[in-house]
Structures are given as structure tokens and as C-alpha cells.
Design a protein around this motif. Sequence first.
Motif, PDB file in Angstrom:
ATOM      1  N   VAL A  30      -7.656   6.995  -8.543  1.00  0.00           N
ATOM      2  CA  VAL A  30      -6.351   6.581  -8.030  1.00  0.00           C
ATOM      3  C   VAL A  30      -5.936   7.464  -6.845  1.00  0.00           C
ATOM      4  O   VAL A  30      -5.466   6.968  -5.817  1.00  0.00           O
ATOM      5  CB  VAL A  30      -5.297   6.624  -9.163  1.00  0.00           C
ATOM      6  N   ASN A  31      -6.126   8.769  -6.980  1.00  0.00           N
ATOM      7  CA  ASN A  31      -5.720   9.676  -5.906  1.00  0.00           C
ATOM      8  C   ASN A  31      -6.612   9.568  -4.675  1.00  0.00           C
ATOM      9  O   ASN A  31      -6.128   9.685  -3.549  1.00  0.00           O
ATOM     10  CB  ASN A  31      -5.685  11.117  -6.412  1.00  0.00           C
ATOM     11  N   LEU A  50       0.826  -1.207   0.000  1.00  0.00           N
ATOM     12  CA  LEU A  50       0.000   0.000   0.000  1.00  0.00           C
ATOM     13  C   LEU A  50       0.864   1.262   0.000  1.00  0.00           C
ATOM     14  O   LEU A  50       0.552   2.239  -0.677  1.00  0.00           O
ATOM     15  CB  LEU A  50      -0.940  -0.008   1.202  1.00  0.00           C
ATOM     16  N   ARG A  51       1.953   1.237   0.746  1.00  0.00           N
ATOM     17  CA  ARG A  51       2.875   2.387   0.749  1.00  0.00           C
ATOM     18  C   ARG A  51       3.508   2.573  -0.636  1.00  0.00           C
ATOM     19  O   ARG A  51       3.712   3.689  -1.095  1.00  0.00           O
ATOM     20  CB  ARG A  51       3.950   2.214   1.802  1.00  0.00           C
ATOM     21  N   ILE A  99      -7.024  16.512  -5.405  1.00  0.00           N
ATOM     22  CA  ILE A  99      -7.468  15.495  -4.445  1.00  0.00           C
ATOM     23  C   ILE A  99      -6.283  15.005  -3.636  1.00  0.00           C
ATOM     24  O   ILE A  99      -6.328  14.931  -2.410  1.00  0.00           O
ATOM     25  CB  ILE A  99      -8.165  14.322  -5.170  1.00  0.00           C
ATOM     26  N   LYS A 100      -5.197  14.680  -4.319  1.00  0.00           N
ATOM     27  CA  LYS A 100      -4.015  14.145  -3.628  1.00  0.00           C
ATOM     28  C   LYS A 100      -3.346  15.205  -2.761  1.00  0.00           C
ATOM     29  O   LYS A 100      -2.830  14.913  -1.692  1.00  0.00           O
ATOM     30  CB  LYS A 100      -3.020  13.587  -4.652  1.00  0.00           C
ATOM     31  N   GLU A 101      -3.379  16.445  -3.219  1.00  0.00           N
ATOM     32  CA  GLU A 101      -2.753  17.527  -2.463  1.00  0.00           C
ATOM     33  C   GLU A 101      -3.630  17.998  -1.302  1.00  0.00           C
ATOM     34  O   GLU A 101      -3.174  18.780  -0.477  1.00  0.00           O
ATOM     35  CB  GLU A 101      -2.451  18.708  -3.390  1.00  0.00           C
ATOM     36  N   GLU A 113      -3.357   6.489   2.816  1.00  0.00           N
ATOM     37  CA  GLU A 113      -2.548   7.314   3.724  1.00  0.00           C
ATOM     38  C   GLU A 113      -3.261   7.576   5.045  1.00  0.00           C
ATOM     39  O   GLU A 113      -2.638   7.555   6.102  1.00  0.00           O
ATOM     40  CB  GLU A 113      -2.189   8.647   3.074  1.00  0.00           C
ATOM     41  N   ASP A 114      -4.558   7.798   4.979  1.00  0.00           N
ATOM     42  CA  ASP A 114      -5.327   8.076   6.191  1.00  0.00           C
ATOM     43  C   ASP A 114      -5.423   6.859   7.106  1.00  0.00           C
ATOM     44  O   ASP A 114      -5.387   6.990   8.324  1.00  0.00           O
ATOM     45  CB  ASP A 114      -6.734   8.567   5.846  1.00  0.00           C
TER      46      ASP A 114
END
Length: 164
Positions: free
Chosen positions: A148-149, A5-6, A71-73, A156-157
Motif C-alpha cells: 500500500v505504501n 489517487l490523491r 517506505i512512506k516516510e 505521489e511521484d
Amino acid sequence: MVHTLRKYVRITDYINKGVGWLLFAMLAVMSILIFWQVFARFVAGNSLAFSEEASRFLMIWLVLLGAAYSIKEGSLIAIDILQSKLKGNAQKTVKLIMSIIACVFYVILIINGFEIAQSVSFQTAPTTGLSMFWPMLALPVGGILMFVNTTAVLVEDFIGKGEQ
């Protein structure tokens, strides 16, 4: 599992770096085209035929790729009053539900976007002669990147940013 996942998150970071540079280039080209259009129209008295259409197509791509990048940012506009009032697991649950709903929308955008792009592929733009497939391709590509993002942000959460 966590290592995989990382790695997924790291790959999305690389993709987003490329998308960020692409957005920069597209915005620069669009700005130059619009500046030249205004200059040609008001100073030279004769405007370019293709610049407005090309700028419009670039804007379509900028909006969809920019939304995915945002979204990713974490800078995409959102109404998060409920999420900000909650703490702990309740907050994570609400974020998960909102992300699942968003991902369903992205899948619809991807599927219908490809259908739209294919259905207009025989049409050409009047001044550039470009197949309308290319501007409409922004819909599924943007949807894929948004999906994807969103999943990368969820990863990450839930597993933590950790060492990437």
C-alpha cells in the motif's frame, strides 16, 4: 482519476499515522519488558519467564510494520546510486521498475505469510501460551502495508504531492 489517487494517498497517510502510534506503543512496551527482565535477573535474582518471548514477538511486528512505515516516510534504507545519477523520465522509469519488483516481493510475502501463519496456528508459544499464528501474522500484514505504501509513494511521484 487524479482526485481518487490523491484520496488514496490521504488514506495511506491516516493509516501510517495509526501505524506510527502503534509502533510507538509496541516499542515502549518492549523497552519496559526488557528493562524489567534485566532488573529482575540481576537485582532480584529471578527473571520473568514471559518477557523475553513477548519482546521477541513485539520485535517481529516492529520490524515489519516499521519497514512499511519507513517506505512512506522515505527513510527505508536503499541503494539508490543509479536513481540519483539519472534525471527526468529515466529516473521515474527506474523508480517504477524498482517499485514493481518490490511489489512482486510484497505479494509473495503476503501469500506465503498467510500460509505460514495458518500452518503454525496450532502451535503455542511455550511461556506465553500465545498461538504462533499471531507473531507470524506480522508477515502478511507488513507485506500489505508495504504494498500500500509503495503504491502511494508511486502515486505521489507521478501525479505530484499537490493539494491533499
